[in-house]
Design a protein around this motif. Structure first.
Motif, short mmCIF file in Angstrom:
data_model
loop_
_atom_site.label_atom_id
_atom_site.label_comp_id
_atom_site.label_asym_id
_atom_site.label_seq_id
_atom_site.Cartn_x
_atom_site.Cartn_y
_atom_site.Cartn_z
N PHE A 191 5.25 0.35 -42.09
CA PHE A 191 5.77 2.26 -42.74
C PHE A 191 4.41 2.78 -43.59
CE2 PHE A 191 7.97 5.62 -43.94
CZ PHE A 191 7.65 6.14 -43.16
N VAL A 192 3.76 4.39 -43.22
CA VAL A 192 3.04 4.70 -44.21
C VAL A 192 3.07 6.30 -43.96
CG1 VAL A 192 1.47 5.73 -45.00
CG2 VAL A 192 1.13 3.33 -44.28
N SER A 193 3.93 6.88 -44.82
CA SER A 193 4.51 8.90 -44.55
C SER A 193 3.62 9.52 -45.37
CB SER A 193 5.55 8.98 -44.73
OG SER A 193 6.61 8.31 -45.78
N ASP A 194 4.30 10.59 -46.46
CA ASP A 194 2.96 10.89 -47.37
C ASP A 194 3.63 10.32 -48.59
OD1 ASP A 194 1.97 12.97 -46.11
OD2 ASP A 194 3.26 14.19 -45.46
N ASN A 195 4.54 10.23 -48.73
CA ASN A 195 5.61 9.50 -50.42
C ASN A 195 5.87 8.01 -50.36
OD1 ASN A 195 6.27 12.39 -50.66
ND2 ASN A 195 7.96 12.50 -49.64
N GLU A 196 5.86 7.31 -49.32
CA GLU A 196 6.42 5.68 -49.34
C GLU A 196 5.24 5.63 -48.88
OE1 GLU A 196 10.66 3.96 -48.78
OE2 GLU A 196 10.46 5.51 -47.70
N LYS A 197 4.75 4.13 -48.98
CA LYS A 197 4.54 3.25 -48.07
C LYS A 197 5.05 1.44 -48.15
CE LYS A 197 -0.37 1.14 -48.32
NZ LYS A 197 -1.14 0.85 -48.84
N ILE A 198 5.19 1.16 -46.98
CA ILE A 198 5.88 -0.13 -46.50
C ILE A 198 5.39 -1.32 -46.24
CG2 ILE A 198 8.41 -1.19 -45.70
CD1 ILE A 198 9.76 1.59 -46.59
N SER A 199 4.82 -2.20 -46.15
CA SER A 199 4.49 -2.99 -46.43
C SER A 199 4.98 -4.89 -46.07
CB SER A 199 2.95 -3.42 -45.80
OG SER A 199 2.09 -4.06 -45.26
N PHE A 200 4.55 -5.52 -44.87
CA PHE A 200 5.81 -6.44 -45.38
C PHE A 200 5.36 -7.69 -45.07
CE2 PHE A 200 9.18 -4.27 -43.40
CZ PHE A 200 9.45 -5.60 -42.62
N LYS A 201 5.45 -9.31 -44.42
CA LYS A 201 5.13 -9.91 -43.63
C LYS A 201 6.36 -10.08 -42.85
CE LYS A 201 3.80 -14.84 -43.57
NZ LYS A 201 3.74 -16.41 -43.80
N ASN A 202 6.55 -9.95 -41.27
CA ASN A 202 7.32 -9.84 -40.34
C ASN A 202 7.41 -11.31 -39.72
OD1 ASN A 202 9.12 -10.01 -38.44
ND2 ASN A 202 8.92 -6.80 -37.90
N ASN A 203 8.50 -12.24 -40.06
CA ASN A 203 9.23 -13.19 -39.27
C ASN A 203 10.04 -13.16 -38.42
OD1 ASN A 203 7.51 -15.09 -41.69
ND2 ASN A 203 9.00 -14.36 -42.30
N ASN A 204 10.43 -12.03 -38.07
CA ASN A 204 10.78 -12.11 -36.74
C ASN A 204 9.69 -11.93 -34.67
OD1 ASN A 204 13.56 -9.93 -37.71
ND2 ASN A 204 13.61 -11.85 -37.94
N ILE A 205 8.64 -11.73 -35.58
CA ILE A 205 7.54 -12.20 -34.26
C ILE A 205 7.73 -13.71 -33.81
CG2 ILE A 205 5.63 -12.15 -33.90
CD1 ILE A 205 6.33 -9.64 -34.45
N GLU A 206 7.86 -13.86 -32.52
CA GLU A 206 7.48 -15.26 -31.98
C GLU A 206 6.21 -15.91 -32.29
OE1 GLU A 206 8.83 -18.34 -30.65
OE2 GLU A 206 10.47 -17.30 -30.15
N ARG A 207 5.77 -16.78 -32.62
CA ARG A 207 5.00 -17.46 -33.40
C ARG A 207 3.90 -18.18 -32.38
NH1 ARG A 207 3.56 -18.45 -38.01
NH2 ARG A 207 5.00 -17.72 -39.73
N PHE A 208 4.94 -18.30 -30.51
CA PHE A 208 3.88 -18.89 -29.60
C PHE A 208 3.98 -17.98 -28.72
CE2 PHE A 208 6.10 -22.87 -31.43
CZ PHE A 208 4.92 -23.57 -31.57
N ARG A 209 2.87 -17.28 -28.24
CA ARG A 209 2.57 -16.47 -27.19
C ARG A 209 2.30 -17.23 -26.08
NH1 ARG A 209 5.57 -13.74 -27.95
NH2 ARG A 209 4.71 -11.95 -26.78
N TYR A 210 2.82 -16.43 -24.97
CA TYR A 210 2.37 -16.88 -23.59
C TYR A 210 1.98 -15.77 -22.72
CZ TYR A 210 6.67 -18.72 -22.33
OH TYR A 210 8.47 -18.75 -21.98
N GLY A 211 0.52 -15.76 -21.45
CA GLY A 211 0.96 -14.22 -20.68
C GLY A 211 -0.18 -14.60 -19.74
N VAL A 212 -0.11 -14.13 -18.34
CA VAL A 212 -1.32 -14.30 -17.77
C VAL A 212 -2.23 -13.27 -17.99
CG1 VAL A 212 0.68 -14.86 -16.09
CG2 VAL A 212 0.74 -12.55 -16.12
N VAL A 213 -3.30 -13.62 -17.44
CA VAL A 213 -4.54 -12.92 -17.42
C VAL A 213 -5.51 -12.72 -16.40
CG1 VAL A 213 -7.29 -13.00 -18.84
CG2 VAL A 213 -4.78 -13.66 -20.47
N LEU A 214 -5.85 -11.70 -16.63
CA LEU A 214 -7.13 -11.63 -15.13
C LEU A 214 -8.50 -10.78 -15.84
CD1 LEU A 214 -7.82 -11.46 -11.94
CD2 LEU A 214 -6.94 -9.23 -11.87
N ASN A 215 -9.22 -11.13 -14.99
CA ASN A 215 -10.45 -10.67 -16.03
C ASN A 215 -11.73 -10.30 -14.57
OD1 ASN A 215 -9.90 -10.81 -18.66
ND2 ASN A 215 -10.56 -13.00 -18.95
#
Length: 227
Positions: free
Chosen positions: A159-183
């Motif tokens: 998060f970045v604003s004029d007065n503040e910057k917040i950055s951190f590792k987010n462990n709430n993200i699901e590590r295993f990803r899967y989906g369908v693809v069309l090229n």
């Protein structure tokens, strides 16, 4: 990282060497082994009042082993290894607190420059491939469909604003990803579409209002194939 690169070289070098042996092996040509692409990332299934802001984008690249299954070598499979960076800009603010991460929907009265979550993903594309190519044709139609499996190597909220910057590792993200693809496409430029089959965040992650955060990524863009 060195181990990953070594595995990619050992696993995939065979087809590349085969292409350089000589003209007598022209009928054993392989296509579309390296790929690069960029996408516009859309967040579906957002909680109420959550909107996208700025330009959410993704970058991807990797190597796919081409495995033809017919004599014309225009039908086959592809198995690969690659890397993708994706970010998602929304008005869902993440903040680290003592017992975890708190999520708040920012209203229009809050002024800020950027607010995003991004991911670095190791990907395994699995494709069924059809094309109109031959050993001497460099411009042809292609349709590659299948799945993409992934493992999140790292994820961060910022998060970045004029007065503040917040950055951190987010462990709430699901590590295993899967989906369908069309090229699909012709010659150099090809349309790429990816639809995730699981949510970006882990089960049970909610906003301060108690709304589940069940972001589902949809990525649309272009992909370039080399060799």
């Amino acid at each position: 990282m060195r181990s990953i690169i070594l595995l990619m070289v050992l696993f995939f070098c065979g087809p590349l060497c085969a292409q350089e042996v000589g003209e007598e092996l022209d009928m054993k040509y392989l296509e579309d082994q390296f790929y690069l692409g960029t996408t516009y990332n859309i967040v579906l299934n957002r909680p109420e009042n959550v909107t996208q802001r700025n330009f959410s984008y993704g970058l991807m690249g990797g190597f796919i082993r081409d495995i033809p299954i017919n004599l014309d070598r225009n039908i086959g499979f592809g198995v690969g290894l690659g890397y993708a960076y994706n970010n998602y800009y929304t008005n869902l603010f993440a903040n680290e607190i003592a017992d975890g991460i708190e999520y708040t929907v920012l209203d229009k009265s809050v002024s800020y420059k950027r607010n995003k979550v991004d991911t670095h993903v190791l990907e395994v594309p699995l494709q069924f491939r059809w094309r109109t190519s031959t050993a001497s044709t460099y411009k042809f139609w292609r349709v590659y469909a299948g799945m993409k499996l992934g493992y999140v190597l790292g994820s961060r909220s910022k998060f970045v604003s004029d007065n503040e910057k917040i950055s951190f590792k987010n462990n709430n993200i699901e590590r295993f990803r899967y989906g369908v693809v069309l090229n699909f496409g012709y010659s150099t430029f090809n349309v790429h579409a990816y639809y995730a089959l699981n949510a970006l965040f882990k089960d049970g992650v909610v906003t301060v209002e108690g709304d589940p955060i069940e972001f589902v990524p949809l990525r649309l863009g272009i992909v370039f194939y080399i060799l």
